[in-house]
Design a protein around this motif. Structure first.
Motif, mmCIF file in Angstrom:
data_model
loop_
_atom_site.group_PDB
_atom_site.id
_atom_site.type_symbol
_atom_site.label_atom_id
_atom_site.label_comp_id
_atom_site.label_asym_id
_atom_site.label_seq_id
_atom_site.Cartn_x
_atom_site.Cartn_y
_atom_site.Cartn_z
ATOM 1 N N GLY A 1 13.179 28.412 38.769
ATOM 2 C CA GLY A 1 12.006 28.011 37.998
ATOM 3 C C GLY A 1 11.910 26.294 38.905
ATOM 4 O O GLY A 1 12.498 26.359 39.393
ATOM 5 N N LEU A 2 11.339 25.374 37.918
ATOM 6 C CA LEU A 2 10.944 24.486 38.142
ATOM 7 C C LEU A 2 11.289 23.566 38.592
ATOM 8 O O LEU A 2 12.578 23.414 38.059
ATOM 9 C CB LEU A 2 10.419 23.953 37.357
ATOM 10 C CG LEU A 2 9.277 21.704 37.436
ATOM 11 C CD1 LEU A 2 7.872 22.060 38.494
ATOM 12 C CD2 LEU A 2 8.631 21.518 36.213
ATOM 13 N N CYS B 1 6.124 20.788 28.218
ATOM 14 C CA CYS B 1 6.451 22.269 28.126
ATOM 15 C C CYS B 1 5.866 23.176 26.871
ATOM 16 O O CYS B 1 5.351 22.640 26.350
ATOM 17 C CB CYS B 1 7.877 22.451 28.289
ATOM 18 S SG CYS B 1 8.474 21.852 29.551
ATOM 19 N N VAL C 1 4.325 23.127 46.350
ATOM 20 C CA VAL C 1 3.144 24.736 44.878
ATOM 21 C C VAL C 1 2.014 24.029 45.741
ATOM 22 O O VAL C 1 1.791 22.533 45.154
ATOM 23 C CB VAL C 1 3.452 24.580 44.005
ATOM 24 C CG1 VAL C 1 2.028 25.669 43.015
ATOM 25 C CG2 VAL C 1 4.756 25.435 43.155
ATOM 26 N N LEU D 1 8.589 36.194 44.471
ATOM 27 C CA LEU D 1 8.282 35.060 43.545
ATOM 28 C C LEU D 1 6.874 35.036 44.523
ATOM 29 O O LEU D 1 5.799 33.858 44.040
ATOM 30 C CB LEU D 1 9.676 33.074 43.513
ATOM 31 C CG LEU D 1 8.201 32.127 43.212
ATOM 32 C CD1 LEU D 1 8.365 32.422 41.235
ATOM 33 C CD2 LEU D 1 9.336 31.026 43.164
ATOM 34 N N ARG D 2 7.015 34.347 45.756
ATOM 35 C CA ARG D 2 5.823 33.825 46.424
ATOM 36 C C ARG D 2 5.166 34.818 46.341
ATOM 37 O O ARG D 2 3.917 34.898 46.660
ATOM 38 C CB ARG D 2 6.468 34.022 47.683
ATOM 39 C CG ARG D 2 5.604 32.743 48.498
ATOM 40 C CD ARG D 2 6.367 33.182 50.041
ATOM 41 N NE ARG D 2 5.134 32.651 50.507
ATOM 42 C CZ ARG D 2 5.217 31.917 52.141
ATOM 43 N NH1 ARG D 2 6.486 32.472 52.908
ATOM 44 N NH2 ARG D 2 3.944 31.276 52.325
ATOM 45 N N PHE E 1 5.773 27.826 35.221
ATOM 46 C CA PHE E 1 6.622 27.791 35.628
ATOM 47 C C PHE E 1 7.640 27.965 34.489
ATOM 48 O O PHE E 1 7.733 26.927 33.888
ATOM 49 C CB PHE E 1 6.950 27.314 36.814
ATOM 50 C CG PHE E 1 6.035 26.986 37.693
ATOM 51 C CD1 PHE E 1 6.867 28.216 38.825
ATOM 52 C CD2 PHE E 1 5.009 26.786 38.427
ATOM 53 C CE1 PHE E 1 6.109 28.304 40.148
ATOM 54 C CE2 PHE E 1 4.194 27.307 39.560
ATOM 55 C CZ PHE E 1 4.446 28.050 40.551
ATOM 56 N N VAL F 1 9.002 23.739 43.358
ATOM 57 C CA VAL F 1 9.742 24.690 42.072
ATOM 58 C C VAL F 1 11.027 26.040 43.548
ATOM 59 O O VAL F 1 10.724 26.033 44.336
ATOM 60 C CB VAL F 1 8.700 26.005 41.992
ATOM 61 C CG1 VAL F 1 7.691 25.429 40.764
ATOM 62 C CG2 VAL F 1 7.582 26.166 42.827
ATOM 63 N N SER G 1 3.348 35.969 42.739
ATOM 64 C CA SER G 1 2.965 33.917 42.532
ATOM 65 C C SER G 1 1.324 33.573 42.313
ATOM 66 O O SER G 1 1.163 34.026 43.758
ATOM 67 C CB SER G 1 3.653 33.174 42.487
ATOM 68 O OG SER G 1 2.694 32.276 41.561
ATOM 69 N N TYR H 1 13.382 29.339 42.502
ATOM 70 C CA TYR H 1 12.978 30.868 42.467
ATOM 71 C C TYR H 1 13.253 31.519 40.839
ATOM 72 O O TYR H 1 13.126 31.941 40.135
ATOM 73 C CB TYR H 1 14.327 32.022 43.256
ATOM 74 C CG TYR H 1 15.090 32.079 42.697
ATOM 75 C CD1 TYR H 1 15.707 32.169 42.043
ATOM 76 C CD2 TYR H 1 15.894 31.344 43.821
ATOM 77 C CE1 TYR H 1 17.434 32.409 41.647
ATOM 78 C CE2 TYR H 1 17.140 31.223 43.918
ATOM 79 C CZ TYR H 1 17.792 31.852 42.704
ATOM 80 O OH TYR H 1 19.668 31.828 42.307
ATOM 81 N N LEU I 1 8.676 26.764 29.536
ATOM 82 C CA LEU I 1 7.415 27.194 30.694
ATOM 83 C C LEU I 1 6.511 25.919 30.786
ATOM 84 O O LEU I 1 6.502 25.370 29.516
ATOM 85 C CB LEU I 1 6.427 28.453 30.788
ATOM 86 C CG LEU I 1 6.990 29.815 30.282
ATOM 87 C CD1 LEU I 1 5.905 30.923 30.088
ATOM 88 C CD2 LEU I 1 8.196 29.682 31.459
ATOM 89 N N THR I 2 6.091 25.541 31.955
ATOM 90 C CA THR I 2 4.962 24.066 32.109
ATOM 91 C C THR I 2 4.049 24.331 31.580
ATOM 92 O O THR I 2 3.593 25.795 31.469
ATOM 93 C CB THR I 2 5.406 24.149 33.224
ATOM 94 O OG1 THR I 2 4.444 25.219 34.582
ATOM 95 C CG2 THR I 2 6.414 23.424 34.488
#
Lengths: 283, 165
Positions: free
Chosen positions: A146-147, A173, A258, A100-101, A222, A142, A104, A144, A210-211
């Motif tokens: 999601g939010l 969302c 984040v 993810l890191r 996310f 977050v 993203s 891995y 998702l956001t």
């Protein structure tokens, strides 16, 4: 005649004894082969089952002690296995976090949950990153999957994160498939409700939310949850949409704050929150 | 009939000796229950018959043991002769006397066995005798006392049952 009387009448028992003793000595002195060996072999065959029974009871004792040892071993192996399973899960989580890191467009500050809130209605966690690490109130948090929530309070080395399963938080969302936008509000446990979605809007069970990035409180894109129920009640203008969160909010361990990213400025969020708090608005 | 009963008892006791007795050893000493059986069987017997019984019981034991063939036959026939000569008639109903007989029989039996197995090695005989034989004999006497008490109880019940009829 006198000898016969002496041996078999007067000293009958002694004669029998002498004969028996002589026979015994004869048996002892003769070579242990031939008929004697055959007799012994025969008796060994007859006694075999009995000896095996005895050996069985002997082996029972051994089995009992071996069983005890094995139980102890099994217990320690069980704990070892549990430890390895736990480490395996942790490794998987960390691998996903790393992915993810890396993929993203956001800049993340990795952190670990060090305390959970004791309140049932105020879901929050404390993470091991604070102002010294660059954490600021208003930053999204977050996992891995999601939010997870938002930083609400920062200290020197720790921060308090309000989770999304909290009445104080509403998340804007977007349905990943249809683009329909709604406000996600917590109901209970890991279950949420997507509000303000009209009767004719296209939302279906299985859709991912998702956001949206609208309202700028959370960065866009996310995953938040999955729609599991959509129903329309007669007379209502909006639909009732049940959502289950992506992340298991009761089992959070490793998270990311984040810090910044494309189209999302944590500083601006912080300023906005400050402004709202100053103006008496709820975030 | 009596012979058949004695033969069955001998086989059962022999199997018991072979399988079970070793498990109840105290400080390495276990009773030789074949010796107790010899005492029980030959106590009231004619000495000649007692010698024959002792010989055959010992021989049976020899067949089942990987020791000298005839060693137990020798020991048991000597024990049987001694017990039959001393006899149950001396103090017929006394359990302590009979237990003492078992003790003595066990001692004699062990001495013969030790003499044969050690090849007349006197120091070794003495060591083994004081280390194991005395304890085994005491153990056997205790077991023998229990056996005689039970035997008396069973005999008493049979007599009472016969009387009621």
């Amino acid at each position: 005649m006198q000898l016969r009387f002496f041996l078999f009448e007067r000293h009958r028992d002694k004669t029998a004894l002498v004969v028996a003793v002589a026979l015994s000595i004869f048996l002892m002195t003769r070579d242990d082969g031939g008929k004697a060996a055959t007799a012994r072999a025969f008796s060994a065959v007859l006694l075999g089952p009995a000896v095996r029974v005895g050996a069985y009871f002997d082996s029972m004792e051994e089995l009992r002690s071996e069983n005890r040892r094995l139980r102890e071993l099994a217990a320690s192996l069980y704990h070892e296995r549990e430890r390895l399973v736990r480490q395996g899960r942790e490794r998987d989580r960390l691998r996903r976090l790393l992915e993810l890191r890396e993929k993203s467009p956001f800049r993340f500050l990795p952190c670990e949950v060090i305390a959970h809130s004791s309140s049932r209605f105020h879901q929050a966690v404390t993470v091991d990153r604070g102002e010294a690490d660059g954490a600021r109130a208003g930053m999204a948090v977050v996992g891995y999957r999601g939010l997870a929530g938002r930083v609400t309070q920062t200290f020197e080395n720790t921060s308090r994160v309000l989770l999304i399963n909290n009445k104080a938080i509403a998340v804007s969302c977007r349905d990943h498939r249809s683009g329909v936008v709604g406000i996600l509000e917590w109901e209970r446990g890991n279950l949420f409700r997507l509000e303000y979605v009209g009767r004719e809007e296209d939302v279906a069970p299985g859709d991912t939310l998702l956001t949206s990035g609208l309202g700028r409180l959370f960065p866009e894109g996310f995953p938040v949850g999955t729609v599991f129920q959509v129903s329309t009640e007669p007379g209502n203008l909006s639909r009732r949409i049940g959502v289950v969160s992506m992340a298991d909010l009761h089992k959070l361990e490793e998270l990311f704050i984040v810090v910044s990213g494309e189209g999302w400025d944590a500083e601006a969020v912080f300023d906005e929150l400050q402004r709202r708090e100053g103006g008496g608005e709820t975030p | 009939m009596r012979f058949a009963k004695a033969a069955i008892a001998a086989i059962l006791v022999f199997l018991f000796q072979l399988i079970v007795v070793g498990r109840f050893a105290v400080a390495g000493a276990a009773p030789d229950i074949m010796t107790i059986l010899v005492v029980v069987l030959v106590l009231d017997m004619d000495p000649v018959l007692a010698v024959v019984t002792g010989f055959f019981l010992g021989f049976l034991q020899d067949l089942g043991n990987a020791s000298f063939l005839g060693m137990n036959a020798l020991a048991k026939c000597l024990v049987a002769w001694g017990v039959a000569r001393t006899g149950g008639g001396l103090v017929p109903e006394s359990v302590p006397f009979r237990a003492a007989l078992v003790f003595a029989a066990s001692i004699v039996n062990d001495i013969v066995v030790l003499v044969v197995t050690t090849g007349f090695d006197v120091p070794l005989i003495l060591v083994s005798f004081f280390r194991y034989s005395l304890l085994s004999a005491l153990y056997a006497a205790a077991v023998g006392a229990v056996v005689f008490v039970l035997q008396g109880e069973i005999a008493g019940r049979m007599v009472r049952a016969g009387g009621r009829r």
